[in-house]
Design an enzyme around this catalytic site. Structure first.
Site, PDB file in Angstrom:
ATOM      1  N   LYS A  27      -8.307  -0.185  17.815  1.00 45.03           N
ATOM      2  CA  LYS A  27      -9.634   0.378  17.568  1.00 45.03           C
ATOM      3  C   LYS A  27      -9.589   1.906  17.419  1.00 45.03           C
ATOM      4  O   LYS A  27     -10.455   2.494  16.776  1.00 45.03           O
ATOM      5  CB  LYS A  27     -10.593   0.017  18.704  1.00 45.03           C
ATOM      6  CG  LYS A  27     -10.709  -1.461  19.035  1.00 45.03           C
ATOM      7  CD  LYS A  27     -11.299  -2.286  17.913  1.00 45.03           C
ATOM      8  CE  LYS A  27     -11.822  -3.638  18.347  1.00 45.03           C
ATOM      9  NZ  LYS A  27     -10.788  -4.611  18.776  1.00 45.03           N
TER      10      LYS A  27
HETATM   11  C1  PLP Z   1     -10.694  -5.980  18.493  1.00 55.17           C
HETATM   12  C2  PLP Z   1      -9.371  -6.587  18.684  1.00 55.17           C
HETATM   13  C3  PLP Z   1      -8.955  -7.671  17.916  1.00 55.17           C
HETATM   14  C4  PLP Z   1      -9.863  -8.348  16.912  1.00 55.17           C
HETATM   15  O1  PLP Z   1     -10.144  -7.524  15.819  1.00 55.17           O
HETATM   16  P1  PLP Z   1     -11.412  -7.835  14.870  1.00 55.17           P
HETATM   17  O2  PLP Z   1     -11.485  -6.689  13.940  1.00 55.17           O
HETATM   18  O3  PLP Z   1     -12.597  -7.883  15.807  1.00 55.17           O
HETATM   19  O4  PLP Z   1     -11.173  -9.128  14.221  1.00 55.17           O
HETATM   20  C5  PLP Z   1      -7.673  -8.141  18.096  1.00 55.17           C
HETATM   21  N1  PLP Z   1      -6.842  -7.593  19.012  1.00 55.17           N
HETATM   22  C6  PLP Z   1      -7.220  -6.547  19.774  1.00 55.17           C
HETATM   23  C7  PLP Z   1      -6.266  -6.000  20.766  1.00 55.17           C
HETATM   24  C8  PLP Z   1      -8.487  -5.995  19.634  1.00 55.17           C
HETATM   25  O5  PLP Z   1      -8.851  -4.965  20.394  1.00 55.17           O
END
Ligand code: PLP
Length: 504
Positions: free
Chosen positions: A113
């Protein structure tokens, strides 16, 4: 470049408006009217660039009301000066078995993120200036664990912003909770809710479109914005690293020529990350299959395989909590694209989902889904097995989310017999963010009752993989946020953060 809403074709806004607003007023998501295209020659040229140069070039086509200088400022602020380990935001690690791991967790909060949320605050503050808003942006976030911390870290003490995060009380890992509840900064607030991620997300969406709150905010010179992947400013930075990974593989000779296709495997929750990969493919990135990996909350596996989206099912709390999601918001953007921008059909499905918890797409869309995607899922036990196997065979330690992707990739190879196409697996978090589950997967002497930080230390002793300093330092940080609210009280919490007195 203009941006349209997925639910109403008469809505058309600038990119600054789309980013500042986050979501369209009728509940639709903003999408660019068209996409730039990159030829094989363009890819070769990008391969000679640094990550920030790649980002600037790709972003500039979409940020049409930003100057080149402004984009340069935003990108430099986000990705240089030690924000990411060794100033390499998205390194690709090649495993002996030929798998390419695109590691997106070398940023301030150890999850992918950061790739978007280090950039978004800069895009947002500039967007607010461009639409001549003198209002303070109140960022509302619903998090399944990682977005919350990354958004807090990105927005802390950013002038002209306030941020309120809601997380599911029992739906995040102890480390995710600790990261959020110890957050520093004068413009931040964190609250647990009695419910799961979908409850948090639904609550936030309701508040966004509540006319009463909207009026109160306006009176107080505030406006809502979103740091969730419903905001275009969250998705856009994610397109960059798919191009970057491809270019790295070109540059280091893992790909023979520009144009050779790759598979991309993404551990998926809200469908943001894999949607960015889809957009990259649409923009000319040579992609064979997009592989959508889910945990036991396998609503997307079923959807891609059958065309039926059904959120009415048991909700599982898994060891990959950032994927514990039954309503994947960004699927709406994909459907908009696959129906040839048919916003009435999309709006119809979304209404069905809201009222009946289910919708079914037609044969045309299902056919495109099968062309583009492979989908699979695995449970917690299989997830831990992968972590152990990968560690033993490759001495590579991966987190629980990444392990789900590795498992589903193996399912794909078995089903398709495609052993030739180079495959990039998106590694979305540091194993130390989910140390408990990772340690119990690899250690013979796992002790469940040891403290979180003891487990972290033991994992490091056992594997020789260093603990990221941003995790180690949490041990001594004071907890600042302890509030828990019911789903019904989220509105009051938001008004309190905005310092608006409740009215009779
Ligand atoms: C948010 C997240 C995901 C999923 O990603 P999306 O964009 O919501 O599909 C997968 N792995 C981790 C570690 C995340 O923080």
């Amino acid at each position: 470049m203009h941006y349209k809403s997925t639910r109403n074709s008469s809505i058309c806004v600038s990119v600054s408006q789309a980013i500042a607003q986050g979501i369209s007023t009728e509940g639709g998501l903003f999408v660019p009217e068209d996409f730039p295209h990159y030829s094989h020659t363009d890819l070769l040229e990008l391969a000679r660039c640094s990550y920030t140069e790649r980002a600037e070039r790709i972003l500039s086509a979409f940020l049409s009301d930003f100057t080149a200088e402004e984009i340069h400022e935003c990108v430099t602020a986000a990705y240089t000066n030690g924000k990411f380990e060794k100033d390499i935001p998205a390194p690709v690690t090649s495993l002996k078995n030929g798998i390419q791991m695109l590691e997106l967790w070398h940023g301030p909060t150890c999850a992918f993120k950061d790739m978007a949320l280090q950039l978004l605050p800069h895009l947002l503050t500039k967007s607010l200036q461009k639409i001549h808003s003198s209002k303070t942006a109140l960022i509302l976030v619903a998090t399944s664990g990682d977005t919350g911390k990354a958004a807090l870290e990105g927005f802390k003490d950013v002038d002209g912003t306030l941020i309120q995060v809601f997380y599911p009380q029992n739906g995040v890992s102890p480390m995710q909770k600790r990261q959020m509840c110890t957050q520093e900064g004068n413009n931040v607030a964190v609250c647990a809710i009695e419910g799961n991620f979908d409850d948090a997300q639904t609550g936030v969406k309701k508040i966004f479109t509540d006319p009463e709150i909207k009026r109160l905010l306006e009176q107080n010179k505030l406006m809502f914005s979103s740091a969730n992947s419903i905001n275009w400013g969250r998705l856009l930075p994610q397109i960059v690293y798919y191009f970057s990974a491809y270019c790295d593989l070109l540059a280091n000779g893992k790909l023979q020529c520009a144009g050779e296709k790759i598979n991309i495997v993404v551990p998926t929750g809200n469908f943001g990350n894999i949607l960015a990969a889809y957009y990259a493919k649409k923009m000319g990135l040579p992609v064979h299959k997009l592989i959508c990996a889910s945990n036991s909350n396998n609503v997307l596996t079923e959807f891609i395989n059958t065309g039926v989206y059904n959120r009415k099912r048991e909700f599982y709390t898994t060891i990959s909590p950032s994927m514990d999601i039954l309503v994947s918001s960004n699927l709406e953007r994909l459907l908009y694209d696959l129906t040839g921008k048919d916003c009435d059909r999309v709006a119809g499905w979304m209404n069905e989902l809201a009222s009946n918890g289910r919708y079914q797409v037609g044969e045309d869309v299902l056919h495109s889904l099968h062309e583009l995607f492979f989908a699979g899922y695995c449970n917690d036990e299989e997830t831990q097995k992968v972590i152990k196997q990968l560690y033993e065979s490759e001495h590579y330690l991966c987190d629980t989310h990444t392990a789900v992707a590795v498992n589903v990739y193996e399912q794909y190879v078995k089903a398709s017999k495609d052993t030739e196409t180079p495959s990039v697996i998106v590694s979305t978090a540091s194993p130390y963010k989910f140390a408990d589950s990772v340690l119990s997967a690899v250690s013979e002497q796992y002790r469940e009752d040891a403290s979180e930080f003891d487990k972290i230390q033991e994992l490091s002793n056992l594997t020789g993989v260093a603990v990221p300093p941003q995790i180690a330092e949490l041990q001594t940080k004071a907890v600042r946020f302890r509030t828990i609210c019911s789903r019904e009280n989220m509105k009051e919490i938001v008004l309190k953060t905005a310092k608006i007195e409740p009215q009779a």
